[in-house]
Scaffold this active site. Sequence first.
Site, PDB file in Angstrom:
ATOM      1  N   LYS A  22       0.822  -1.209   0.000  1.00  0.00           N
ATOM      2  CA  LYS A  22       0.000   0.000   0.000  1.00  0.00           C
ATOM      3  C   LYS A  22       0.857   1.260   0.000  1.00  0.00           C
ATOM      4  CE  LYS A  22      -1.876   1.725   3.856  1.00  0.00           C
ATOM      5  NZ  LYS A  22      -1.765   3.207   3.968  1.00  0.00           N
ATOM      6  N   ASN A  23       1.876   1.280   0.845  1.00  0.00           N
ATOM      7  CA  ASN A  23       2.680   2.489   0.997  1.00  0.00           C
ATOM      8  C   ASN A  23       3.688   2.681  -0.128  1.00  0.00           C
ATOM      9  OD1 ASN A  23       1.345   3.249   3.334  1.00  0.00           O
ATOM     10  ND2 ASN A  23       2.754   2.120   4.659  1.00  0.00           N
ATOM     11  N   CYS A 116      -5.631   8.420   9.167  1.00  0.00           N
ATOM     12  CA  CYS A 116      -5.746   7.879  10.521  1.00  0.00           C
ATOM     13  C   CYS A 116      -5.360   8.922  11.560  1.00  0.00           C
ATOM     14  CB  CYS A 116      -4.836   6.658  10.684  1.00  0.00           C
ATOM     15  SG  CYS A 116      -5.467   5.165   9.902  1.00  0.00           S
ATOM     16  N   ARG A 121       1.099  14.706  12.198  1.00  0.00           N
ATOM     17  CA  ARG A 121       1.916  14.456  11.005  1.00  0.00           C
ATOM     18  C   ARG A 121       1.900  15.722  10.156  1.00  0.00           C
ATOM     19  NH1 ARG A 121       0.008   8.612   8.821  1.00  0.00           N
ATOM     20  NH2 ARG A 121      -2.055   9.459   9.160  1.00  0.00           N
ATOM     21  N   ASP A 304       3.965   0.606  12.288  1.00  0.00           N
ATOM     22  CA  ASP A 304       2.763  -0.031  11.748  1.00  0.00           C
ATOM     23  C   ASP A 304       2.591  -1.473  12.220  1.00  0.00           C
ATOM     24  OD1 ASP A 304       1.952   2.220  10.432  1.00  0.00           O
ATOM     25  OD2 ASP A 304       2.466   1.536   8.423  1.00  0.00           O
ATOM     26  N   ARG A 396      -8.790  -0.382   4.337  1.00  0.00           N
ATOM     27  CA  ARG A 396      -7.894   0.630   3.780  1.00  0.00           C
ATOM     28  C   ARG A 396      -6.536   0.039   3.441  1.00  0.00           C
ATOM     29  NH1 ARG A 396      -6.395   4.503   7.499  1.00  0.00           N
ATOM     30  NH2 ARG A 396      -5.232   5.344   5.735  1.00  0.00           N
TER      31      ARG A 396
END
Length: 418
Positions: A22-23, A116, A121, A304, A396
């Site tokens: 995903k990232n 999230c 951030r 994570d 997600r």
Amino acid sequence: MEKFIIIGGKRLKGSIRVGGAKNAILPILAASLLTEGISTIHEVSRLLDVQVMKEVLTYLGAKIRCEGTTLMIDGSSVQTLEIAEDLMRKMRASNLVMGALLGRFGQVKVAYPGGCAIGSRPMDLHLKGFISLGANITEKHGYVIAETNGLRGAAIHLDFPSVGATENLIMAATQAQGQTIIRNSAKEPEIVDLQNFLNGLGAKIRGAGTDLIKIEGPTRLGSTTHTVIPDRIEAGTHMAAAAITGGDVVVENVIPEHVEAVTAKLREAGVEVEVGDDRIRVQGPPRPKAVDLKTLPYPGFPTDMQSQMMVLMTVAEGTGVISETVFENRYKHVDELRRMGADIKIEGRAAIIKGIPKLSGTFVEATDLRAGAALVLAGLIAEDATVIENVWHIDRGYEHLERKYVALGARIMRVNGI
């Protein structure tokens, strides 16, 4: 709202395949806006975050064709340089389009992004970097406007090795005049994947994976075909699930060096981990041992994976301590685990977990993506039924997680809420 109902107590056994990261997918999709050519991207997982990024690209004018897990993106018709607020607020990573649009068109306007709620951030590192490259930044009414008459290469030193800032600045710098040097850059594998994708388009980038990245610009970008790396956090989650349930699971399509920190901690906890070229076999003990860990930027233990390892420690022998150094608000899953009987005490950024023999199933709520994954793992080992609400958070970042675990022997159902 959809929910998961999990009946715990089953050992996971079999093989499970990891999808594209995903990232890595999200910044690569954003980077496709830099070129008028065709970007063909393989191993694109069907995730809610990916769907949002596709909506962003389509809104900007890109044409996207999908064939299974392959996306073909034509950026030649992109004209819109302002992104609707509702799209930006769906996902934090939507801010990655800033570097691409600023580099290609010299201007972009975006709302502050959502995502999230796991801690602060701020975008200041992104904006300071853009300013160093020659952009003018205006902030008003919840929007950020970046404009330039021409980007120029610069020496940038990031105050913190931010993944998003590193990615955004790399994209913008491909179109800056001269050389750009980014020091204290993030080292995550996803940044290496972005470099490989951009170099495939014709960019001149080297150093990704280290704390110093050099970009030569401007470069004319064309078309490319790229395969996304496997998702190391998905792989780590499956490894933890096997360990927690005392299972025997082969995790396929994984790059072992990307999960070395997780592998080391699982072995410390008494888990048997057998590493192959592109697969990892995990055999869980009857009961794991407590460990201490501290989250750090890559190659340290990933933030994570913090919540998933916390679940392991809730039923481990002994007491373990987790120190969360990346995000200051990433313990929202603790209250939900306590509802399941976990013995967890929070002191500042440290969590002290005293292992107990069993968790108890109850109604819990996924508060963010990785917290949701942790609750799934907790449900797998809990007595009685666990009901997890707001599973859209899980969707997600995990494609059909419940189906993958059912194939391993778990008892999970997705149901519509009332």
